[in-house]
Design a protein around this motif. Sequence first.
Motif, PDB file in Angstrom:
ATOM      1  N   GLY A 243       0.688  -1.118   0.444  1.00  0.00           N
ATOM      2  CA  GLY A 243       0.331   0.042  -0.090  1.00  0.00           C
ATOM      3  C   GLY A 243       0.945   1.218   0.115  1.00  0.00           C
ATOM      4  O   GLY A 243       0.032   2.455   0.334  1.00  0.00           O
ATOM      5  N   MET A 244       1.817   1.342   0.041  1.00  0.00           N
ATOM      6  CA  MET A 244       2.941   2.323  -0.590  1.00  0.00           C
ATOM      7  C   MET A 244       2.897   3.512  -1.409  1.00  0.00           C
ATOM      8  O   MET A 244       2.624   2.247  -3.125  1.00  0.00           O
ATOM      9  CB  MET A 244       4.289   1.790  -0.237  1.00  0.00           C
ATOM     10  N   ASP A 245       2.611   4.506  -1.449  1.00  0.00           N
ATOM     11  CA  ASP A 245       2.985   5.571  -2.834  1.00  0.00           C
ATOM     12  C   ASP A 245       4.592   4.562  -3.504  1.00  0.00           C
ATOM     13  O   ASP A 245       5.142   5.416  -3.125  1.00  0.00           O
ATOM     14  CB  ASP A 245       2.713   6.743  -2.575  1.00  0.00           C
ATOM     15  N   VAL A 246       3.779   4.649  -5.130  1.00  0.00           N
ATOM     16  CA  VAL A 246       5.031   4.106  -5.644  1.00  0.00           C
ATOM     17  C   VAL A 246       4.714   5.654  -6.807  1.00  0.00           C
ATOM     18  O   VAL A 246       4.507   6.107  -7.238  1.00  0.00           O
ATOM     19  CB  VAL A 246       4.594   3.409  -6.415  1.00  0.00           C
ATOM     20  N   LEU A 247       6.359   6.306  -6.735  1.00  0.00           N
ATOM     21  CA  LEU A 247       6.477   7.227  -7.732  1.00  0.00           C
ATOM     22  C   LEU A 247       7.886   6.672  -8.807  1.00  0.00           C
ATOM     23  O   LEU A 247       8.235   5.819  -8.850  1.00  0.00           O
ATOM     24  CB  LEU A 247       7.889   9.140  -6.926  1.00  0.00           C
TER      25      LEU A 247
END
Length: 384
Positions: A116-120
């Motif tokens: 659920g981590m934001d990915v750039l």
Amino acid sequence: MEQRLIVLGATGSVGHTTAKVVRSLQGRVSVEGMVAHHNGEKLWELGRELNARWVGLTDLAGASRLKTETDGHGPRILAGMDEILAALADSPKARVLAAMSGFSGLIPTLAAIDRGMDVLLANKETLVAAGALVMERAQISGSQIIPVDSEHSAVFQCLRPDQPFRRIILTCSGGPFRGMTRQALAGVTVADALQHPTWNMGAKITVDSATLMNKGLEVIEAHWLFGARYSQIAVVVHPQSIVHSMVEFEDGAVMAQMGRPDMQVPIEVALAWPERWAIATERLDLAGTSLSFESPDDETFPALNLAREVGRAGGLGPCVMNAANEVAVHAFLEGKIPFLDIVAMTRAVVEGWKGPSGPLNLEAIQAGDRWARAMAQDLISARS
Ligand SMILES: NC(=O)c1ccc[n+]([C@@H]2O[C@H](COP(=O)([O-])OP(=O)(O)OC[C@H]3O[C@@H](n4cnc5c(N)ncnc54)[C@H](OP(=O)(O)O)[C@@H]3O)[C@@H](O)[C@H]2O)c1
């Protein structure tokens, strides 16, 4: 609030520019971890300078060398993908900047998404090879994928959530060989291909820009990121690389995002979104600047149409094309095949693919990738 960041591909071109942005942001972003393949010396230097908690090398031998060469003061050293994945899992609050090159970015990017981590996302090959899987997993976990590729960052900045778009118009510099004939392209060298007219990037993406495969990969990337049909994604050659891409809305209005060709801005946009933070960059001055636009030359540069074809057909075709292209670019960089063979060989591998069209799970994607690499290697061996 201070943001925690993990950088995959920290020693590359995007990784270096990210370090520059982090320095410029003076404390807004703290670096949790940094990952590279085998460049331990550079990774260690960056990790110490940016005060990372850990640095990880996917190459085990490189990691053990780094452990013996360093004095124990500084970031913890992780060896191999398993330790890196464990560290990712231990940092659920961090955001992950995915800037590894090629298919190698898929596993850690998926791991971050599953947490659920934001990915750039700079690593476009991940979406090309496994777009359906990546987007589905992001929807399940609630991970937000924020584009870093300058064109997709531009589209991301122009889109309005409540206003349906009619078309996405990706701009393309045309690369170093714009305007050349196929006859002339037959004789270009590696050094010629690495002379990008407007962007300073890693070798693989620079060669992709010269064949225009980069734009083909970006068309597929845009399809997944923005839910656009292939018929809604246009490409226009814009040699100055000032307009980074555009969105046309239903009423005919076109929004464009502009800026100097400098990856600091899309990296900052992704880090700060939905805010905008000040960074030290040279500003755009349009006075005296001419902007021009033309259609891509699909006869001379067939990669764009190949990517559209495999993108439309779906299934594992894009994964196979991506893998074959990675191998072919590598062979070109090593002087084993001529420039024009990159796309010709990639097409031959795609046309030889008779794989299953079943569900695109990770195993199937990895099998498709392996098959295409082996097939491409065979073609290279047969030619040399
Ligand atoms: N450069 C740009 O301006 C730009 C712009 C838009 C999008 N992108 C995309 O961003 C990604 C990175 O591009 P780049 O130009 O920064 O590439 P690059 O300069 O070649 O750097 C690649 C990075 O990935 C690491 N790496 C390579 N193979 C790996 C492996 N098997 N396992 C783990 N790490 C690996 C490298 O580590 P070592 O140094 O140890 O080998 C390095 O840190 C690509 O997908 C590219 O398409 C780049």
